[in-house]
Design a protein around this motif. Structure first.
Motif, PDB file in Angstrom:
ATOM      1  N   GLU A   1       0.973  -1.179  -0.318  1.00 22.84           N
ATOM      2  CA  GLU A   1      -0.056  -0.140  -0.018  1.00 22.84           C
ATOM      3  C   GLU A   1       1.020   1.284   0.224  1.00 22.84           C
ATOM      4  O   GLU A   1       1.914   0.942   0.156  1.00 22.84           O
ATOM      5  CB  GLU A   1      -0.824   0.139   1.357  1.00 22.84           C
ATOM      6  CG  GLU A   1      -1.304  -0.913   1.777  1.00 22.84           C
ATOM      7  CD  GLU A   1      -1.640  -0.884   2.982  1.00 22.84           C
ATOM      8  OE1 GLU A   1      -2.717  -1.670   3.068  1.00 22.84           O
ATOM      9  OE2 GLU A   1      -0.900  -1.631   3.922  1.00 22.84           O
TER      10      GLU A   1
ATOM     11  N   TYR B   1      -0.094   3.829   9.997  1.00 22.16           N
ATOM     12  CA  TYR B   1      -1.441   3.683   9.573  1.00 22.16           C
ATOM     13  C   TYR B   1      -2.358   4.732  10.558  1.00 22.16           C
ATOM     14  O   TYR B   1      -3.640   4.738  11.387  1.00 22.16           O
ATOM     15  CB  TYR B   1      -1.688   2.303   9.733  1.00 22.16           C
ATOM     16  CG  TYR B   1      -1.532   1.522   8.691  1.00 22.16           C
ATOM     17  CD1 TYR B   1      -1.456   1.525   7.284  1.00 22.16           C
ATOM     18  CD2 TYR B   1      -0.817   0.626   9.423  1.00 22.16           C
ATOM     19  CE1 TYR B   1      -1.028   0.373   7.035  1.00 22.16           C
ATOM     20  CE2 TYR B   1      -0.531  -1.287   8.233  1.00 22.16           C
ATOM     21  CZ  TYR B   1      -1.121  -0.487   7.178  1.00 22.16           C
ATOM     22  OH  TYR B   1      -0.480  -1.226   6.648  1.00 22.16           O
TER      23      TYR B   1
ATOM     24  N   CYS C   1      -3.743  -2.415  -2.749  1.00 23.16           N
ATOM     25  CA  CYS C   1      -4.378  -0.613  -3.183  1.00 23.16           C
ATOM     26  C   CYS C   1      -3.471   0.153  -4.192  1.00 23.16           C
ATOM     27  O   CYS C   1      -3.856  -0.849  -4.902  1.00 23.16           O
ATOM     28  CB  CYS C   1      -3.638   0.231  -1.033  1.00 23.16           C
ATOM     29  SG  CYS C   1      -4.181   1.897  -1.552  1.00 23.16           S
TER      30      CYS C   1
ATOM     31  N   HIS D   1     -12.546  -1.336   2.221  1.00 26.23           N
ATOM     32  CA  HIS D   1     -11.382  -1.181   1.114  1.00 26.23           C
ATOM     33  C   HIS D   1      -9.978  -1.607   2.150  1.00 26.23           C
ATOM     34  O   HIS D   1     -10.245  -0.981   3.759  1.00 26.23           O
ATOM     35  CB  HIS D   1     -10.365   0.688   0.957  1.00 26.23           C
ATOM     36  CG  HIS D   1      -9.370   1.670   0.471  1.00 26.23           C
ATOM     37  ND1 HIS D   1      -9.167   0.161  -0.366  1.00 26.23           N
ATOM     38  CD2 HIS D   1      -8.903   1.261   1.020  1.00 26.23           C
ATOM     39  CE1 HIS D   1      -7.841   0.687  -1.273  1.00 26.23           C
ATOM     40  NE2 HIS D   1      -7.040   1.102   0.066  1.00 26.23           N
ATOM     41  N   ALA D   2      -9.072  -1.567   2.102  1.00 28.56           N
ATOM     42  CA  ALA D   2      -8.133  -2.186   2.913  1.00 28.56           C
ATOM     43  C   ALA D   2      -8.796  -3.253   3.722  1.00 28.56           C
ATOM     44  O   ALA D   2      -8.467  -4.233   4.755  1.00 28.56           O
ATOM     45  CB  ALA D   2      -7.925  -1.586   3.761  1.00 28.56           C
TER      46      ALA D   2
ATOM     47  N   ARG E   1      -6.118  -5.878   5.717  1.00 31.25           N
ATOM     48  CA  ARG E   1      -4.940  -5.572   6.483  1.00 31.25           C
ATOM     49  C   ARG E   1      -5.789  -6.395   7.411  1.00 31.25           C
ATOM     50  O   ARG E   1      -6.464  -5.241   8.346  1.00 31.25           O
ATOM     51  CB  ARG E   1      -4.710  -4.105   6.496  1.00 31.25           C
ATOM     52  CG  ARG E   1      -4.108  -3.837   7.105  1.00 31.25           C
ATOM     53  CD  ARG E   1      -4.434  -2.507   7.665  1.00 31.25           C
ATOM     54  NE  ARG E   1      -4.032  -0.770   5.650  1.00 31.25           N
ATOM     55  CZ  ARG E   1      -3.844  -0.159   6.256  1.00 31.25           C
ATOM     56  NH1 ARG E   1      -5.109   0.751   7.057  1.00 31.25           N
ATOM     57  NH2 ARG E   1      -4.772   0.333   5.513  1.00 31.25           N
TER      58      ARG E   1
ATOM     59  N   TYR F   1     -10.709  -4.450   8.756  1.00 29.49           N
ATOM     60  CA  TYR F   1      -9.864  -5.760   8.712  1.00 29.49           C
ATOM     61  C   TYR F   1     -11.188  -7.450   8.975  1.00 29.49           C
ATOM     62  O   TYR F   1     -12.155  -7.495   9.310  1.00 29.49           O
ATOM     63  CB  TYR F   1      -9.116  -6.289   9.766  1.00 29.49           C
ATOM     64  CG  TYR F   1      -8.423  -7.431   9.642  1.00 29.49           C
ATOM     65  CD1 TYR F   1      -7.970  -7.951   8.044  1.00 29.49           C
ATOM     66  CD2 TYR F   1      -7.872  -7.972  10.997  1.00 29.49           C
ATOM     67  CE1 TYR F   1      -7.551  -9.671   8.287  1.00 29.49           C
ATOM     68  CE2 TYR F   1      -7.830  -9.766  10.812  1.00 29.49           C
ATOM     69  CZ  TYR F   1      -7.634 -10.598   9.543  1.00 29.49           C
ATOM     70  OH  TYR F   1      -6.471 -11.939   9.233  1.00 29.49           O
TER      71      TYR F   1
END
Length: 247
Positions: free
Chosen positions: A39, A79, A126, A215-216, A219, A225
């Protein structure tokens, strides 16, 4: 399978040394190579764990620092909002040609390594999903898995925000796998439709998967998550790699 994750090489790229982290089985042997693009935050703990997972299934995994000419070697962005802002700033400060030059440098370097048998694939998340898509335009790449690739539908990767990725989609000759989250605001429905239509138009060899995820979702840190989706997607990606790089 036991792996090693302590091999670090400054790969020679057109814009300067590209710090790259390699993960591979500890046992001696030559394995297919996989370029794993991170990412916008570079080599975070979740990316390191993903690289270890792939390497543990008999692959040499390379994780390059995507902003090597913009950030000090070893930089990992947090993050948080400041990290996201800096990562996005770098994403649009880097020349599109530099992203492509990095890919070619890795494609040339990995087959020279004692751990690599010369067969190559790529995975990206991403920003990295878009970079994996562009890397797959090189004929040496037999398989590419792209997780929620940003800027692909909008053609806005790199300096000037004017990339030609979809225009060049027909150059991808290996097998392509796209994974999307339906609740991802960065790639809305109309964007996914545009990308899929282009792949159909050029007759790409691709698979397409949409899940109910944000999104993500891959992760393994943070509130978005989804471990069940991660488990499913990793299995499908391994199937792609095994099929195209081992069989």
């Amino acid at each position: 399978m036991v792996i090693k994750d302590d091999l670090v090489v400054d790969v020679a790229a057109p814009t300067g040394p590209m710090r790259t982290y390699f993960f591979h089985p500890a046992s001696e042997g030559r394995y297919p190579g996989v370029i794993l693009y991170s990412e916008i935050f570079q080599l975070t703990a979740p990316i390191r764990r993903f690289a270890s997972f792939i390497a543990g299934h008999r692959y040499l995994v390379a994780v390059p620092e995507v902003y090597h000419e913009l950030e000090t070697a070893g930089t990992v962005l947090a993050y948080d909002q400041a990290g996201a802002d800096k990562g996005n700033e770098d994403k649009y400060a880097k020349e599109l040609s530099s992203y492509d030059g990095d890919a070619k440098a890795l494609i040339e370097h990995m087959p020279t390594m004692a751990q690599c048998n010369g067969r190559l694939g790529t995975i990206g998340i991403c920003l990295g999903g878009h970079l994996a898509f562009r890397t797959a335009m090189n004929p040496e790449i037999s398989a590419a898995a792209c997780f929620y690739a940003t800027d692909l539908h909008s053609g806005s990767l790199g300096k000037g925000k004017n990339d030609n990725s979809l225009a060049r989609a027909g150059e991808i000759k290996g097998e392509l796998f796209h994974i999307w989250g339906r609740q991802d605001p960065h790639v809305p429905l109309e964007g996914r439709i545009k990308i899929k239509a282009r792949l159909d138009e050029v007759g790409a060899n691709y698979q397409w998967m949409e899940v109910n995820g944000a999104h993500a979702f891959m992760r393994d840190e943070g509130y978005r998550y989804d471990p069940e989706l991660e488990y499913q997607c990793k299995g499908l990606v391994l199937s792609l790699l095994h099929r195209r790089l081992y069989l």
